[in-house]
Write an enzyme that holds these catalytic residues in place. Structure first.
Site, PDB file in Angstrom:
ATOM      1  N   LYS A   1       0.803  -1.359  -0.042  1.00 19.65           N
ATOM      2  CA  LYS A   1      -0.165  -0.056  -0.069  1.00 19.65           C
ATOM      3  C   LYS A   1       0.954   1.217   0.085  1.00 19.65           C
ATOM      4  O   LYS A   1       0.678   2.325  -0.782  1.00 19.65           O
ATOM      5  CB  LYS A   1      -0.838   0.103   1.467  1.00 19.65           C
ATOM      6  CG  LYS A   1      -1.745   1.138   1.444  1.00 19.65           C
ATOM      7  CD  LYS A   1      -2.486   1.308   2.714  1.00 19.65           C
ATOM      8  CE  LYS A   1      -2.971  -0.051   3.282  1.00 19.65           C
ATOM      9  NZ  LYS A   1      -3.874   0.186   4.445  1.00 19.65           N
TER      10      LYS A   1
ATOM     11  N   ASP B   1      -5.547   3.244  13.827  1.00 16.76           N
ATOM     12  CA  ASP B   1      -6.346   2.199  12.938  1.00 16.76           C
ATOM     13  C   ASP B   1      -7.559   1.807  13.789  1.00 16.76           C
ATOM     14  O   ASP B   1      -7.840   2.816  14.680  1.00 16.76           O
ATOM     15  CB  ASP B   1      -5.435   0.917  12.827  1.00 16.76           C
ATOM     16  CG  ASP B   1      -5.923  -0.094  11.781  1.00 16.76           C
ATOM     17  OD1 ASP B   1      -5.637  -0.024  10.549  1.00 16.76           O
ATOM     18  OD2 ASP B   1      -6.607  -1.073  12.370  1.00 16.76           O
TER      19      ASP B   1
ATOM     20  N   LYS C   1       3.249  -2.035  11.413  1.00 15.40           N
ATOM     21  CA  LYS C   1       1.783  -1.861  11.987  1.00 15.40           C
ATOM     22  C   LYS C   1       2.119  -2.452  13.283  1.00 15.40           C
ATOM     23  O   LYS C   1       3.140  -3.140  13.712  1.00 15.40           O
ATOM     24  CB  LYS C   1       0.934  -3.166  11.285  1.00 15.40           C
ATOM     25  CG  LYS C   1      -0.302  -2.601  11.611  1.00 15.40           C
ATOM     26  CD  LYS C   1      -0.899  -1.904  10.472  1.00 15.40           C
ATOM     27  CE  LYS C   1      -2.198  -1.174  10.754  1.00 15.40           C
ATOM     28  NZ  LYS C   1      -2.867  -0.459   9.512  1.00 15.40           N
TER      29      LYS C   1
HETATM   30  O1  2IT Z   1      -4.509   0.933   7.127  1.00 16.86           O
HETATM   31  C1  2IT Z   1      -3.980   1.833   6.923  1.00 16.86           C
HETATM   32  O2  2IT Z   1      -3.253   2.313   6.128  1.00 16.86           O
HETATM   33  C2  2IT Z   1      -3.986   2.960   8.307  1.00 16.86           C
HETATM   34  N1  2IT Z   1      -4.644   2.549   9.465  1.00 16.86           N
HETATM   35  C3  2IT Z   1      -3.507   4.147   8.472  1.00 16.86           C
HETATM   36  C4  2IT Z   1      -1.730   4.219   8.363  1.00 16.86           C
HETATM   37  C5  2IT Z   1      -1.027   5.493   8.457  1.00 16.86           C
HETATM   38  O3  2IT Z   1       0.251   5.438   8.767  1.00 16.86           O
HETATM   39  O4  2IT Z   1      -1.676   6.474   8.143  1.00 16.86           O
END
Ligand code: 2IT
Length: 447
Positions: A113, A165, A125
């Site tokens: 992503k 999140d 994460k």
């Molecule tokens: O799943 C995701 O892309 C998010 N929860 C945001 C992650 C972020 O670093 O803004």
């Protein structure tokens, strides 16, 4: 057995207790088949074996005291998955079902992503098996402070930059930011999704949802259609659903549903007014994690307890709640109802078999790692804002977000086309996201 199948077999064996991670990795790796076939050098460099193993995994104790003086212990996580193209970047999830398999699936998805955004951010994460439902503000603050008291050793503006999140919004980010600053005595953009007076980015809150709708708009455009006048089934009622509903309303669509763990709301008039959008925020702020009160507040709407919204007929479906909310059973109903477009907003909301079935039945599918990348893209803009000691206007942010989403769509479509797969955004997103990370890893040697 091919190199790719061999890596997948090993991965399943080594991570047998982590079905969500296996699911996410299988989905990505299988669509890389044509790329791997053209790059025999990847096997020699054990590129895929390295890609599926996090660079570092941190698991830690989070002790905290509730309002009655009782001591609780939760488990905290940070998976620093891949830093080939930038510092680790990705959210923190607080939810009772969090364990290493959930954080690894999310971290793995985040690698591709983040790569798709075109910005210099690696994948990571984290989170905790902490249930924020029904907790007081003081309990949330003490939990966040305890969580950060360990995490701060491992993160930093140029090392690893967490965000929110599920279960982690501006309030939690702010408590964690305050604690980080106190412990480190450094004022830096170590977290994104902060409040506006202390480094937050205008537009970050709605960025994920807005980005999803821009992505869906590009998908529809490919078939000569527009968002205007479309009926949309949305799930969830949190931050991502809220931004999605808002942008759909701006563009003239009609949102028929929202949902929560308690059931779904069908609103025949559409979730279409500012009052209704604002009520979604109230639902979230209540800390109860239910959507039923919407039907009390807006009596034309109907609440269906214990059910998901996927049986409602619509032109476009946007799952915004959580992983695996669309399985085979739901997919079959959707196909029977003539579903044409799905654009994923939650991370991995569709199981692999349901996704294959939907696509075989002609449904045009926008995968999460492409469609919901607008959130993390704006997080990276927030990092830039903090590092440059400056402030961007909402207009600047929205303009960049829209461009980034169009680019992601076009790059995924082009990658799919390049490998003879037609307009397959699932494969295209995996391939385009992978290629940049693979090139960086190959260039940086065996690390
Ligand atoms: O799943 C995701 O892309 C998010 N929860 C945001 C992650 C972020 O670093 O803004």
């Amino acid at each position: 057995m091919s190199y790719l199948q061999n890596v997948l077999e090993q991965l399943k064996e080594k991570n047998a207790e982590q079905p969500e991670f296996i699911q996410a990795a299988t989905e990505v790796l299988t669509s890389l088949e044509p790329v791997i076939a053209q790059h025999p050098e990847y096997e020699k460099a054990a590129l895929l074996e390295r890609l599926v193993e996090p660079e570092r995994t941190i698991v830690f104790r989070v002790p905290w005291v509730d309002d009655n003086g009782k001591v609780h212990v939760n488990r905290g996580f940070r998976v620093q998955f891949n830093s080939a193209i930038g510092p680790y970047k990705g959210g923190l999830r607080f939810a009772p079902n969090v364990y290493l398999g959930i954080i690894k699936f999310l971290g793995f998805e985040q690698i591709f992503k983040n790569s798709l955004t075109g910005l210099p951010i690696g994948g990571g994460k984290g989170g905790a098996d902490f249930d924020p439902t029904g907790k007081s503000d003081g309990e949330i603050m003490r939990f966040c402070q305890s969580f950060m008291t360990e995490l701060y050793h491992h993160i930093g503006a140029e090392t690893d930059v967490p965000a929110g999140d599920l279960g982690v919004g501006a309030r939690e980010i702010s408590y964690m930011f305050g604690q980080y600053k106190r412990l480190k005595n450094v004022y830096e953009g170590v977290l994104t999704g902060k409040g506006l007076p202390y480094g937050g980015l205008s537009g970050r809150t709605e960025a994920t949802g807005y980005g999803v709708v821009f992505f869906a708009r590009e998908m529809l455009k490919h078939f000569g259609e527009t968002i205007e006048g479309k009926t949309v089934v949305v799930s969830g009622f949190g931050n991502v659903s809220w931004g999605t509903v808002q942008k759909l309303n701006h563009l003239g669509a009609k949102v028929l549903t929202i949902s929560g763990p308690d059931g779904y709301i069908y609103d025949p008039d559409g979730v279409s007014t500012k009052e209704k959008e604002d009520f979604m925020l109230e639902l979230r702020a209540s800390g109860k994690n239910i959507c039923a009160p919407y039907a009390e507040k807006f009596p034309n709407a109907k609440f269906f307890p214990g059910e998901k919204p996927w049986g409602v007929k619509a032109d476009l479906y946007i799952p915004c709640a959580t992983q695996n909310e669309i399985g085979m059973k739901e997919a079959e109903v959707m196909v029977k109802n003539g579903c044409k477009f799905i654009c994923e907003a939650a991370n991995m909301p569709t199981t692999n078999d349901a996704m294959a079935y939907l696509m075989e039945n002609g449904v045009v599918f926008g995968p999460a790692k492409a469609a919901n990348a607008g959130g993390v893209a704006c997080s990276c803009i927030e990092m830039g804002q903090n590092a440059g000691h400056t402030v961007f206007s909402p207009e600047q942010v929205y303009e960049q977000l829209e461009k980034i989403m169009i680019n992601i769509h076009d790059n995924a479509a082009a990658a799919s086309e390049k490998y003879g797969l037609g307009y397959n955004l699932v494969a295209g997103a995996n391939i385009a996201g992978f290629q940049k990370v693979a090139d960086a890893m190959m260039a940086q040697g065996i690390v």
